[in-house]
Design an enzyme around this catalytic site. Structure first.
Site, PDB file in Angstrom:
ATOM      1  N   HIS A 118       0.870  -1.444   0.029  1.00 44.76           N
ATOM      2  CA  HIS A 118      -0.290   0.005   0.056  1.00 44.76           C
ATOM      3  C   HIS A 118       1.085   1.207   0.261  1.00 44.76           C
ATOM      4  CE1 HIS A 118      -3.426   2.158   1.386  1.00 44.76           C
ATOM      5  NE2 HIS A 118      -2.690   3.208   1.827  1.00 44.76           N
ATOM      6  N   GLU A 119       2.122   1.202   0.722  1.00 49.06           N
ATOM      7  CA  GLU A 119       2.750   2.658   1.056  1.00 49.06           C
ATOM      8  C   GLU A 119       3.224   2.371  -0.315  1.00 49.06           C
ATOM      9  OE1 GLU A 119       1.427   4.779   3.078  1.00 49.06           O
ATOM     10  OE2 GLU A 119       0.109   3.555   4.445  1.00 49.06           O
ATOM     11  N   HIS A 132       1.764   4.504  -3.125  1.00 48.72           N
ATOM     12  CA  HIS A 132       1.829   5.727  -2.900  1.00 48.72           C
ATOM     13  C   HIS A 132       3.389   6.364  -3.057  1.00 48.72           C
ATOM     14  CE1 HIS A 132      -2.521   6.576  -0.227  1.00 48.72           C
ATOM     15  NE2 HIS A 132      -1.751   6.471   0.202  1.00 48.72           N
ATOM     16  N   HIS A 153       3.350   6.628  -6.669  1.00 45.56           N
ATOM     17  CA  HIS A 153       2.203   7.917  -7.317  1.00 45.56           C
ATOM     18  C   HIS A 153       3.553   9.331  -6.638  1.00 45.56           C
ATOM     19  CE1 HIS A 153      -1.751   9.922  -6.809  1.00 45.56           C
ATOM     20  NE2 HIS A 153      -0.630  10.078  -8.015  1.00 45.56           N
TER      21      HIS A 153
END
Length: 674
Positions: free
Chosen positions: A467-468, A471, A474
């Site tokens: 998940h991290e 990010h 991105h």
């Protein structure tokens, strides 16, 4: 202090952590604020006709040194804080708020921005430039530029007070987390607890010169305790301690802070002409207004609640059958859920953990990123870091061009707040023809290595890492011109798409084969375990969805209409009554440690996790349709989502990637709620 007044002379212009002296921060802030003021004044007082370049663009590049200093300081205040650092944060926050207000309320500057905005239709702007122009104009209009002098003064006072309150709120939660420890000296009390967790608890006790075992409210310590320890009274003790953080009528109590933050947010929104804080926030979100968010949450609630009630009654019946439990309590939930999961799927975290050595999982994320987006990660040892636990990487593309610096910080420690997050020490942007590349970090609190075992992750920690990392991609793959539109600078209900979509690879046999290998035998995770992971993915999903929806609805209850809150606990109880499965615990209150909405940026935005789940389920369905490592789909995702930042409206970017708007059915199908 001079350190922060010019570009760093380090490799890749990275932060020189070891050279930073705490005592110099305050003066550095004062000086860089002065420098930024000078830059802003030169734009505001420019006698030339306002143009996009000399006003809007100039404004976006202004204050570079201050931005860099702020990101370093506040990132470290979350990951490596101290009493002294928290004191500095309290001193510099009002200075930064005053500076922000000086810009937002600078009439000469606004006149120039408005002059450019007024002629928008006649300018030849790229999509990114048009977005930046709108963003700058709204940055003024939504922050008081159109107010009277008297109201501008009121706004400044509110913003200064809010900045202090949010900091204090976070410090109180951290203090309460650090102040609690459960010290156990009788090993029989730990029956059921995995050896690895026990070993870490013993090491912690040893480090404090104590016999036995110590457990804390840090997630890697707390969660295994309430999941595995058979002693119900001890589970109750630690669960109540976790739930009463900053709700103990002591010096770290947050009840008044909650009331004041909510009241000031409403007051601010009204001053700016909005019906509520939620109306103000959601104007700049995909969801647009509170009614649309309520309707979205209620629609999901309708689908999830019957499933949640059915699951809860099955869990309660199971607890009664095996242990004669008459009334399931909050401290029983994780314990019996784990037991039921083992019974239904013959699968538990202790079986899986040997296949998820941290280094292998991280390497797996790197390999998947390379297969999808063509980037490589290489660990380097010549970049400065703020703590010995941090690892540093250089990221390059297929042609060996430098893409980003990546920092990873995985284990709990005293000066680090709970949870997991991604952040940036330097954004990506293009200035004077140079594409400045980003410095991105992920910070987690995973199970640390023990004396006999490496760091072995639970499956939940595996998905958290992915998940991290989503990010981080991105941030790292950003490719925009302007810093304020780069990377994760997007609408908050779009920012979770890259992170949540990456979690999907953790459930795919083809992806797991790359990294899920036994830390001792190097055997790839057996196929029947992979099937069980997939089967169990929607286990108790109704209850999990109801819980998430209750947080989103609590957030809206605080922020979507102006009201007087007399009792925080009572207000919370009323707002979340629809989701009550367990009996209320009088000593507990979630609002006093709900940092996402009272300290972080999720106020009126907590719904965005579910909103982004719809996006991510729909996006991953596209990958599944074409192949989970399909290069064409990955390239579309990279070019239309990951690299574009906030340069266009999110729905337009999504449609360019997917060819259509997202369908909620993809989420309901994945969650087994159809």
């Amino acid at each position: 202090m001079k350190l922060f007044l010019k570009k760093f002379t380090t490799k890749h212009n990275t932060a020189p952590f070891s050279k930073i002296n705490l005592s110099e921060y305050k003066e550095a802030f004062i000086k860089t604020i002065e420098l930024a003021h000078t830059e802003i004044d030169s734009i505001a007082n420019n006698t030339e006709t306002p143009t996009f370049q000399n006003t809007i663009e100039a404004l976006d590049y202004a204050g570079e040194q201050l931005d860099r200093l702020s990101s370093i300081f506040f990132n470290l205040n979350s990951a490596e804080t101290s009493d002294e650092m928290q004191k500095i944060a309290q001193e510099v926050s009002p200075l930064l708020t005053a500076f922000s207000n000086d810009i937002a309320l600078n009439e000469d500057l606004f006149k120039r921005v408005k002059a450019v905005h007024d002629q928008k239709e006649h300018l030849t702007l790229t999509t990114e430039q048009a977005t930046l122009l709108d963003k700058k104009f709204k940055g003024f209009s939504r922050n008081g530029a159109l107010l009277s002098e008297e109201d501008k003064l009121k706004l400044r006072e509110i913003d200064t007070e809010l900045a202090k309150l949010k900091l204090t709120y976070g410090e109180n939660v951290l203090a309460e987390t650090n102040n609690y420890q459960l010290h156990i000296t009788n090993e029989a009390d730990l029956k059921g607890l995995p050896d690895g967790t026990k070993e870490i608890a013993r090491s912690l006790a040893k480090s404090k010169d104590l016999e036995g075992w110590i457990f804390t409210l840090d997630f890697p310590s707390y969660l295994p305790f309430v999941t595995y320890v058979e002693n119900r009274e001890l589970r109750k003790e630690i669960a109540i301690a976790a739930g009463r953080k900053s709700f103990q009528n002591n010096e770290f109590d947050n009840q008044l802070n909650v009331k004041n933050i909510v009241a000031l947010r409403h007051k601010r929104a009204n001053l700016l002409g909005y019906a509520s804080h939620s109306h103000f926030v959601l104007e700049e979100r995909m969801a647009q207004d509170p009614e649309k968010v309520k309707s979205f949450l209620n629609d999901l609630l309708e689908k999830a609640k019957p499933a949640a009630l059915k699951e809860f009654s099955e869990l309660a019946a199971f607890a009664k059958e095996i242990d004669g439990i008459e009334q399931l309590q909050k401290w029983d939930g994780s314990f019996y859920a784990e037991k039921l999961k083992q019974k239904l799927f013959n699968l538990d975290d202790e079986l899986l953990k040997p296949y998820f050595k941290l280094e292998n999982v991280l390497n797996g994320a790197f390999i998947i990123a390379e297969k999808l987006f063509g980037i490589k990660f290489k660990e380097v040892f010549d970049l400065d870091k703020y703590h010995q636990d941090v690892t540093t990487y250089e990221v390059t593309d297929e042609n060996n061009n430098f893409v980003a610096v990546f920092y990873a910080d995985f284990f709990p420690r005293k000066g680090k707040r709970n949870g997991a997050w991604m952040t940036s020490y330097k954004p990506q942007y293009v200035k004077e023809g140079v594409n400045e590349r980003p410095h991105v970090s992920i910070v987690c609190n995973f199970t640390p290595p023990s004396e006999t075992k490496p760091s072995l992750l639970t499956f939940n920690e595996v998905t958290t890492l992915f998940h991290e990392f989503g990010h981080a991609l991105h941030g790292m793959l950003a490719d925009t011109i302007y810093p304020s539109l780069s990377g994760t600078s997007v609408y908050w209900d779009f920012v979770e798409l890259p992170s949540q979509v990456m979690e999907n690879w953790c459930y795919e046999p083809e992806a797991l084969a790359l990294f899920a290998k036994h830390y001792e035998t190097h055997e790839v995770i057996p196929q029947h375990y992979v099937e069980k992971i997939k089967e169990s993915a929607s286990f108790l999903e109704g209850m999990a969805t109801l819980r998430q929806l209750s947080f989103g609805i609590l957030d809206l209850s605080y922020h979507a209409k102006v009201q007087e809150i007399t009792d925080v606990k009572e207000f919370e109880k009323q707002a979340m009554a629809f989701a009550n499965l367990y009996p209320d615990v009088a000593e507990n209150c979630m609002s006093t440690s709900f940092s996402h909405i009272f300290q972080g940026g999720y106020s009126s935005g907590y719904y965005s996790y579910k909103w982004a789940e719809v996006l991510d389920a729909d996006a991953f369905a596209y990958f599944q349709e074409k192949g989970i490592f399909n290069k064409d789909v990955a390239t579309k995702f990279k070019e239309n989502v990951l690299s574009k930042g906030g340069t266009e409206l999110p729905m337009e970017l999504y449609k360019k990637f997917r060819g259509q708007e997202p369908k909620v059915e993809a989420l309901l199908k994945r969650a087994g709620l159809l």
